[in-house]
Design an enzyme around this catalytic site. Sequence first.
Site, PDB file in Angstrom:
ATOM      1  N   GLY A  76       0.840  -1.186   0.000  1.00 55.34           N
ATOM      2  CA  GLY A  76       0.000   0.000   0.000  1.00 55.34           C
ATOM      3  C   GLY A  76       0.876   1.236   0.000  1.00 55.34           C
ATOM      4  O   GLY A  76       1.162   1.807   1.047  1.00 55.34           O
ATOM      5  N   ALA A  77       1.326   1.645  -1.182  1.00 51.94           N
ATOM      6  CA  ALA A  77       2.298   2.739  -1.303  1.00 51.94           C
ATOM      7  C   ALA A  77       1.602   4.072  -1.506  1.00 51.94           C
ATOM      8  O   ALA A  77       1.867   4.795  -2.464  1.00 51.94           O
ATOM      9  CB  ALA A  77       3.271   2.456  -2.440  1.00 51.94           C
ATOM     10  N   GLY A  99       2.228   4.745   3.520  1.00 50.80           N
ATOM     11  CA  GLY A  99       3.157   3.695   3.138  1.00 50.80           C
ATOM     12  C   GLY A  99       4.479   4.253   2.645  1.00 50.80           C
ATOM     13  O   GLY A  99       5.557   3.760   2.998  1.00 50.80           O
ATOM     14  N   LYS A 119      -6.305  -0.382   2.817  1.00 47.01           N
ATOM     15  CA  LYS A 119      -7.551  -0.189   3.539  1.00 47.01           C
ATOM     16  C   LYS A 119      -7.939  -1.488   4.247  1.00 47.01           C
ATOM     17  O   LYS A 119      -7.638  -2.584   3.761  1.00 47.01           O
ATOM     18  CB  LYS A 119      -8.669   0.239   2.580  1.00 47.01           C
ATOM     19  CG  LYS A 119      -8.397   1.541   1.846  1.00 47.01           C
ATOM     20  CD  LYS A 119      -8.314   2.723   2.785  1.00 47.01           C
ATOM     21  CE  LYS A 119      -8.161   4.029   2.023  1.00 47.01           C
ATOM     22  NZ  LYS A 119      -8.027   5.194   2.932  1.00 47.01           N
ATOM     23  N   LYS A 153      -6.478   5.254  19.295  1.00 47.30           N
ATOM     24  CA  LYS A 153      -6.408   5.866  17.965  1.00 47.30           C
ATOM     25  C   LYS A 153      -7.733   5.699  17.216  1.00 47.30           C
ATOM     26  O   LYS A 153      -8.179   6.613  16.517  1.00 47.30           O
ATOM     27  CB  LYS A 153      -5.272   5.268  17.141  1.00 47.30           C
ATOM     28  CG  LYS A 153      -5.165   5.988  15.787  1.00 47.30           C
ATOM     29  CD  LYS A 153      -4.163   5.409  14.849  1.00 47.30           C
ATOM     30  CE  LYS A 153      -4.203   6.177  13.516  1.00 47.30           C
ATOM     31  NZ  LYS A 153      -3.297   5.617  12.511  1.00 47.30           N
ATOM     32  N   ASN A 199      -9.831   8.694  15.688  1.00 46.99           N
ATOM     33  CA  ASN A 199     -10.251   8.726  14.286  1.00 46.99           C
ATOM     34  C   ASN A 199     -11.766   8.764  14.150  1.00 46.99           C
ATOM     35  O   ASN A 199     -12.304   9.411  13.240  1.00 46.99           O
ATOM     36  CB  ASN A 199      -9.697   7.515  13.537  1.00 46.99           C
ATOM     37  CG  ASN A 199      -8.237   7.659  13.181  1.00 46.99           C
ATOM     38  OD1 ASN A 199      -7.706   8.765  13.131  1.00 46.99           O
ATOM     39  ND2 ASN A 199      -7.557   6.550  12.943  1.00 46.99           N
ATOM     40  N   ASN A 249     -12.156  12.030  11.929  1.00 50.80           N
ATOM     41  CA  ASN A 249     -12.232  11.744  10.494  1.00 50.80           C
ATOM     42  C   ASN A 249     -13.624  11.965   9.897  1.00 50.80           C
ATOM     43  O   ASN A 249     -13.758  12.620   8.862  1.00 50.80           O
ATOM     44  CB  ASN A 249     -11.741  10.332  10.205  1.00 50.80           C
ATOM     45  CG  ASN A 249     -10.240  10.193  10.401  1.00 50.80           C
ATOM     46  OD1 ASN A 249      -9.604  11.068  10.990  1.00 50.80           O
ATOM     47  ND2 ASN A 249      -9.671   9.095   9.927  1.00 50.80           N
ATOM     48  N   SER A 285      -7.499  10.593   5.869  1.00 50.67           N
ATOM     49  CA  SER A 285      -7.707   9.681   4.739  1.00 50.67           C
ATOM     50  C   SER A 285      -9.178   9.517   4.388  1.00 50.67           C
ATOM     51  O   SER A 285      -9.527   9.359   3.216  1.00 50.67           O
ATOM     52  CB  SER A 285      -7.090   8.315   5.052  1.00 50.67           C
ATOM     53  OG  SER A 285      -7.666   7.754   6.226  1.00 50.67           O
ATOM     54  N   GLU A 340     -13.007   3.822   5.349  1.00 48.84           N
ATOM     55  CA  GLU A 340     -12.832   2.801   6.381  1.00 48.84           C
ATOM     56  C   GLU A 340     -13.741   3.040   7.582  1.00 48.84           C
ATOM     57  O   GLU A 340     -13.488   2.531   8.674  1.00 48.84           O
ATOM     58  CB  GLU A 340     -11.372   2.793   6.852  1.00 48.84           C
ATOM     59  CG  GLU A 340     -10.389   2.354   5.785  1.00 48.84           C
ATOM     60  CD  GLU A 340      -8.962   2.355   6.292  1.00 48.84           C
ATOM     61  OE1 GLU A 340      -8.369   1.268   6.382  1.00 48.84           O
ATOM     62  OE2 GLU A 340      -8.442   3.449   6.588  1.00 48.84           O
TER      63      GLU A 340
END
Length: 305
Positions: free
Chosen positions: A8-9, A13, A78, A186, A190, A194, A257, A269
């Site tokens: 996952g770049a 990443g 994800k 976390k 989030n 988010n 994200s 997500e």
Amino acid sequence: MTNVTILGAGAMGCLYGAAFHRAGWNVLLVDVNQEQIDAINTNGLEVDTRAGVEHLPIKAVQPAAADGTADLVVLFTKTFQTDRALEGIAHHIGPETYILSLQNGLGNDESVARHVERERVLVGVSMLPSDLIGPGRIRSHGEGSSKLYPAFTTDDSFATQVVDALNTGGLPATLDPDIAAAIWSKAIFNAAMNPLCTLTRRTPGFLGAHEESQAIIRDVVLEGVAAANANGVPIQPEPILELTEMSAKDHADHEPSMLQDIKAGRRTEVDAIDGAIVRAARKAGLTAPATEFLWRMVKLEEAKL
């Protein structure tokens, strides 16, 4: 030399791949985005931090082209893509390979354990900002750190090597035996920040400037902490609330994200974050109305895509 594969770049990443590269590890970036792969292979990975701009010669490939065997796979896909992503590099995972999930949400340890022995599963959290500003280009201009630990054992020998490499590569990291509390904390952070950024189409600085968002953040944090405590993970709300305040100041312009996904027309997500907290609350006989409202609202945003 340790072989580390970043699966996952994207923004995160690449940030971690750069750190392992600086530490002298052999880094392979694996992604399905051919434009991203081509940009990295042609120009190097561009990393823009407060220390300056680097161009790092790191190899990037599609999953099928990942050759050899990884010593460590760092998972940044994800959460709903975990099984497919790891199946796509199954030929690259050997009996001695460790997998580290730094993904969002709850339950990633069990998902990874479907692909390697449980003693080779590492889990962690990252509180570092990173934005993808173009193909092969990321920016990280905020403070933060990582915590990680084995998910199912207390043998932290390899995890220690990972932490040392990240610190050497410029990303602060620590071992945390109480990693379940860190992951829950976390996820709660989030779950508050988010969806609110996503629904308002604004960044944390906006949330920190308004009483309305601050009140919702507090409600979500308190609901999440209650769910964690009821599920056997003792945490307190104050550190999470302080983290939301820090995010509004230090990461004021960072797009989380979830917001990036909605703006790009992608699935989020939210099920693994707000949805997972709501389900955990129900399991313990509790309700989490503020968290559930944000969850359902983001699902409506997804339905519009």
